[in-house]
Design a protein around this motif. Structure first.
Motif, mmCIF file in Angstrom:
data_model
loop_
_atom_site.group_PDB
_atom_site.id
_atom_site.type_symbol
_atom_site.label_atom_id
_atom_site.label_comp_id
_atom_site.label_asym_id
_atom_site.label_seq_id
_atom_site.Cartn_x
_atom_site.Cartn_y
_atom_site.Cartn_z
ATOM 1 N N GLY A 45 46.122 65.211 103.974
ATOM 2 C CA GLY A 45 45.568 65.058 105.314
ATOM 3 C C GLY A 45 44.859 66.280 105.863
ATOM 4 N N ILE A 46 45.223 67.493 105.390
ATOM 5 C CA ILE A 46 44.632 68.702 105.962
ATOM 6 C C ILE A 46 43.867 69.517 104.922
ATOM 7 C CG2 ILE A 46 45.155 70.891 107.110
ATOM 8 C CD1 ILE A 46 47.603 69.499 108.357
ATOM 9 N N ILE A 47 44.530 69.867 103.846
ATOM 10 C CA ILE A 47 43.931 70.781 102.874
ATOM 11 C C ILE A 47 42.766 70.130 102.134
ATOM 12 C CG2 ILE A 47 44.361 72.213 100.841
ATOM 13 C CD1 ILE A 47 45.736 73.157 103.441
ATOM 14 N N ALA A 53 35.127 69.720 102.682
ATOM 15 C CA ALA A 53 33.980 70.112 103.491
ATOM 16 C C ALA A 53 33.002 70.944 102.666
ATOM 17 C CB ALA A 53 34.444 70.895 104.716
ATOM 18 N N ILE A 54 33.532 71.611 101.646
ATOM 19 C CA ILE A 54 32.696 72.418 100.754
ATOM 20 C C ILE A 54 32.058 71.533 99.685
ATOM 21 C CG2 ILE A 54 32.725 74.327 99.103
ATOM 22 C CD1 ILE A 54 35.201 75.366 100.666
ATOM 23 N N ASN A 58 37.679 64.439 97.444
ATOM 24 C CA ASN A 58 38.747 64.229 96.482
ATOM 25 C C ASN A 58 38.592 65.259 95.370
ATOM 26 O OD1 ASN A 58 40.702 63.341 94.758
ATOM 27 N ND2 ASN A 58 39.952 61.241 94.645
ATOM 28 N N LEU A 59 39.582 66.130 95.229
ATOM 29 C CA LEU A 59 39.502 67.178 94.221
ATOM 30 C C LEU A 59 39.472 66.620 92.804
ATOM 31 C CD1 LEU A 59 41.968 69.832 95.688
ATOM 32 C CD2 LEU A 59 39.480 69.864 95.728
ATOM 33 N N ASP A 60 39.956 65.407 92.622
ATOM 34 C CA ASP A 60 39.974 64.811 91.288
ATOM 35 C C ASP A 60 38.559 64.585 90.741
ATOM 36 O OD1 ASP A 60 42.719 64.815 91.282
ATOM 37 O OD2 ASP A 60 42.894 62.754 92.024
#
Length: 156
Positions: A45-47, A53-54, A58-60
């Motif tokens: 929800g936060i990180i 934003a960069i 989804n980091l995946d």
């Protein structure tokens, strides 16, 4: 001769379960599982949105293709894809978990235990002073009684 009665299986199991460390471990696992949900929610929800934003949200989706062509996903994927975004997400989750555990649990507990230890030492110091002073008073009383008894015998 008396026969030693071996504990039956049920009694042994019951003794094992009643040990304090087994119960403590069970509580720790349950609390850990609940705490994992909280940390995952913070990351999701936060990180992740802040990191998203960069780049992507989804980091995946962050990956690197070692062997072209990298197309498709899952079983239909071709090429050799390194999913470094998943590793980054897991690393961020680990660091956040460690930080939350340290700052919200370990550090306050260490400060609390240090205060308790200081109070205990202060209390012991006070008791030692009281005990020493009581001992000194008792010695003075004894000496006074001996002196009175000695002076009373001289009169007779």
């Amino acid at each position: 001769m008396s026969e030693k009665k071996e504990p039956n299986l049920w009694e042994g199991f019951k003794a094992f379960l009643m040990r304090g460390n087994v119960v403590d471990l069970a509580v720790a696992v349950v609390i850990g599982a609940a705490f994992t949900n909280i940390v995952n929610a913070v990351v999701k929800g936060i990180i992740s949105p802040v990191v998203g934003a960069i780049g992507t949200k989804n980091l995946d989706h962050y990956s690197y293709c070692l062997k072209d062509p990298c197309t498709g996903s899952g079983d239909t994927a071709t090429g050799v894809r390194i999913l470094w975004g998943s590793v980054l997400g897991a690393t961020i989750t680990f660091v956040i978990t460690a930080a939350v555990v340290y700052f919200l649990m370990v550090l306050p507990m260490a400060k609390y235990l240090a205060r308790q230890e200081a109070r205990r030492k202060a209390k012991e110091g006070t008791q030692e002073v009281i005990e020493v002073s009581e001992l000194e008073v008792l010695k003075e009383i004894r000496d006074a009684l001996v002196a009175q008894r000695g002076s009373g015998h001289d009169r007779e």
